[in-house]
Scaffold this motif. Structure first.
Motif, PDB file in Angstrom:
ATOM      1  N   TYR A  41     -12.156 -12.208   0.285  1.00  0.00           N
ATOM      2  CA  TYR A  41     -11.312 -11.891  -0.871  1.00  0.00           C
ATOM      3  C   TYR A  41     -10.503 -10.615  -0.685  1.00  0.00           C
ATOM      4  O   TYR A  41      -9.375 -10.522  -1.196  1.00  0.00           O
ATOM      5  N   TYR A  42     -11.065  -9.632   0.008  1.00  0.00           N
ATOM      6  CA  TYR A  42     -10.395  -8.340   0.135  1.00  0.00           C
ATOM      7  C   TYR A  42     -10.518  -7.834   1.572  1.00  0.00           C
ATOM      8  O   TYR A  42     -11.562  -7.990   2.209  1.00  0.00           O
ATOM      9  N   ALA A  43      -9.457  -7.159   2.031  1.00  0.00           N
ATOM     10  CA  ALA A  43      -9.507  -6.569   3.366  1.00  0.00           C
ATOM     11  C   ALA A  43     -10.294  -5.264   3.360  1.00  0.00           C
ATOM     12  O   ALA A  43     -10.947  -4.909   4.341  1.00  0.00           O
ATOM     13  N   ASN A  44     -10.229  -4.535   2.243  1.00  0.00           N
ATOM     14  CA  ASN A  44     -10.905  -3.240   2.123  1.00  0.00           C
ATOM     15  C   ASN A  44     -10.911  -2.837   0.648  1.00  0.00           C
ATOM     16  O   ASN A  44     -10.419  -3.581  -0.214  1.00  0.00           O
ATOM     17  N   PHE A  45     -11.424  -1.650   0.362  1.00  0.00           N
ATOM     18  CA  PHE A  45     -11.475  -1.190  -1.029  1.00  0.00           C
ATOM     19  C   PHE A  45     -10.084  -0.910  -1.584  1.00  0.00           C
ATOM     20  O   PHE A  45      -9.844  -1.048  -2.782  1.00  0.00           O
ATOM     21  N   ASN A  46      -9.161  -0.482  -0.709  1.00  0.00           N
ATOM     22  CA  ASN A  46      -7.796  -0.225  -1.175  1.00  0.00           C
ATOM     23  C   ASN A  46      -7.168  -1.488  -1.756  1.00  0.00           C
ATOM     24  O   ASN A  46      -6.363  -1.422  -2.697  1.00  0.00           O
ATOM     25  N   ALA A  47      -7.517  -2.636  -1.191  1.00  0.00           N
ATOM     26  CA  ALA A  47      -6.981  -3.903  -1.700  1.00  0.00           C
ATOM     27  C   ALA A  47      -7.469  -4.169  -3.127  1.00  0.00           C
ATOM     28  O   ALA A  47      -6.731  -4.725  -3.951  1.00  0.00           O
ATOM     29  N   ILE A  48      -8.705  -3.762  -3.427  1.00  0.00           N
ATOM     30  CA  ILE A  48      -9.210  -3.920  -4.793  1.00  0.00           C
ATOM     31  C   ILE A  48      -8.444  -3.001  -5.736  1.00  0.00           C
ATOM     32  O   ILE A  48      -8.036  -3.405  -6.831  1.00  0.00           O
ATOM     33  N   ASP A  49      -8.230  -1.763  -5.311  1.00  0.00           N
ATOM     34  CA  ASP A  49      -7.471  -0.827  -6.139  1.00  0.00           C
ATOM     35  C   ASP A  49      -6.065  -1.365  -6.424  1.00  0.00           C
ATOM     36  O   ASP A  49      -5.579  -1.291  -7.554  1.00  0.00           O
ATOM     37  N   ARG A  50      -5.415  -1.906  -5.394  1.00  0.00           N
ATOM     38  CA  ARG A  50      -4.063  -2.445  -5.594  1.00  0.00           C
ATOM     39  C   ARG A  50      -4.078  -3.596  -6.604  1.00  0.00           C
ATOM     40  O   ARG A  50      -3.176  -3.711  -7.435  1.00  0.00           O
ATOM     41  N   GLU A  51      -5.120  -4.438  -6.527  1.00  0.00           N
ATOM     42  CA  GLU A  51      -5.196  -5.567  -7.452  1.00  0.00           C
ATOM     43  C   GLU A  51      -5.458  -5.093  -8.879  1.00  0.00           C
ATOM     44  O   GLU A  51      -4.878  -5.635  -9.841  1.00  0.00           O
ATOM     45  N   ILE A  52      -6.293  -4.093  -9.039  1.00  0.00           N
ATOM     46  CA  ILE A  52      -6.576  -3.567 -10.376  1.00  0.00           C
ATOM     47  C   ILE A  52      -5.303  -3.009 -11.001  1.00  0.00           C
ATOM     48  O   ILE A  52      -4.995  -3.261 -12.171  1.00  0.00           O
TER      49      ILE A  52
END
Length: 210
Positions: A41-52
Motif C-alpha cells: 500500500y505504501y512505499a514509506n511513511f512519507n507516502a502516508i503523510d502525502r495521502e493524509i
C-alpha cells in the motif's frame, strides 16, 4: 481494510510519540501483520503523510461545496470557503497537522515539502477551475502572458497560510482566519482588473488607431 489500519496506526503513533515510528517493522509488528504487507500500500511513511494531506484537501473542497450558497459564490468566495473549511479540518486534526507542518515547512522555506505534493496537485486544479469561472464572470482579468502561472502563485499563498497556521498561537487560530482573508483579498486584487489593465487597454487602443 489493512490499508486503513496501517494509516490509522501510523497516525496514532505520531500523535502519541510526536514522531514517525523508527521503522516499518516496528509499526507492522504492533498490527500483527507481515512487514511486506505494508509495501503493498505504501512505499514509506512519507507516502502516508502525502495521502493524509491529500485527504485534507479533498475533504475541504467537498465539504465547502456542500454549502447551499456555493453555486452563487464567485471565485474569491469559493477560495475563502475552501480555506476556512480546511482550517476547521486542521483544527480537528491539530496535533498531527502541526507536527507534520513543523517537521516539513522549516526545512525548505518557500519550497513545497514532499509531504504536500499530492495536496498541491489537488489545490492547483481547484484554483484553476475557480479562476476559469472567474474569467467568465470577469472577476478575473484575462492576461494571456501570465495567467498560466496563477495556480503556482496561489500555491505560494497556500504555503503562506499553512506556515502561518503552524506558527499561530492565537485563541482558536483567529489570526490565521484574518491572514486568510487578507491574503485572498490581495490575490484577487492582483488577478482582477486593475489600473494596469486599463493602461494596457489604452495603449492597445492607441496602437490600433495608428
Amino acid at each position: 481494510m489493512d490499508k486503513d489500519r496501517i494509516k490509522q496506526a501510523y497516525l496514532d503513533y505520531v500523535l502519541r510519540k510526536g514522531t514517525p515510528p523508527a521503522s516499518v517493522y516496528k509499526l507492522t509488528s504492533k498490527l500483527n501483520i507481515p512487514e511486506a504487507e505494508f509495501y503493498q500500500y505504501y512505499a514509506n511513511f512519507n507516502a502516508i503523510d502525502r495521502e493524509i494531506w491529500a485527504d485534507f484537501a479533498r475533504q475541504a473542497r467537498q465539504r465547502a461545496a456542500t454549502e447551499p450558497v456555493w453555486e452563487q459564490y464567485g471565485a474569491r468566495e469559493k477560495l475563502l470557503g475552501f480555506y476556512y473549511t480546511l482550517l476547521e479540518l486542521l483544527k480537528q486534526n491539530r496535533s498531527y497537522a502541526l507536527n507534520s507542518l513543523r517537521r516539513s515547512l522549516h526545512r525548505m522555506p518557500g519550497l513545497t515539502p514532499r509531504v504536500l505534493d499530492d495536496f498541491r496537485q489537488d489545490f492547483e486544479q481547484f484554483v484553476q477551475d475557480i479562476l476559469q469561472e472567474g474569467k467568465r464572470t470577469e472577476e478575473v482579468a484575462v492576461r494571456p502572458l501570465v495567467q498560466d502561472q496563477y495556480p503556482r502563485l496561489f500555491w505560494q499563498q497556500a504555503l503562506f497560510v499553512l506556515g502561518f497556521f503552524a506558527k499561530d498561537e492565537s485563541l482558536n487560530f483567529e489570526r490565521t482566519d484574518a491572514a486568510i482573508e487578507k491574503a485572498v483579498t490581495l490575490s484577487f486584487d492582483l488577478v482582477g482588473r486593475n489600473t494596469l489593465d486599463s493602461a494596457l487597454d489604452l495603449a492597445r487602443f492607441l496602437v490600433h488607431r495608428r
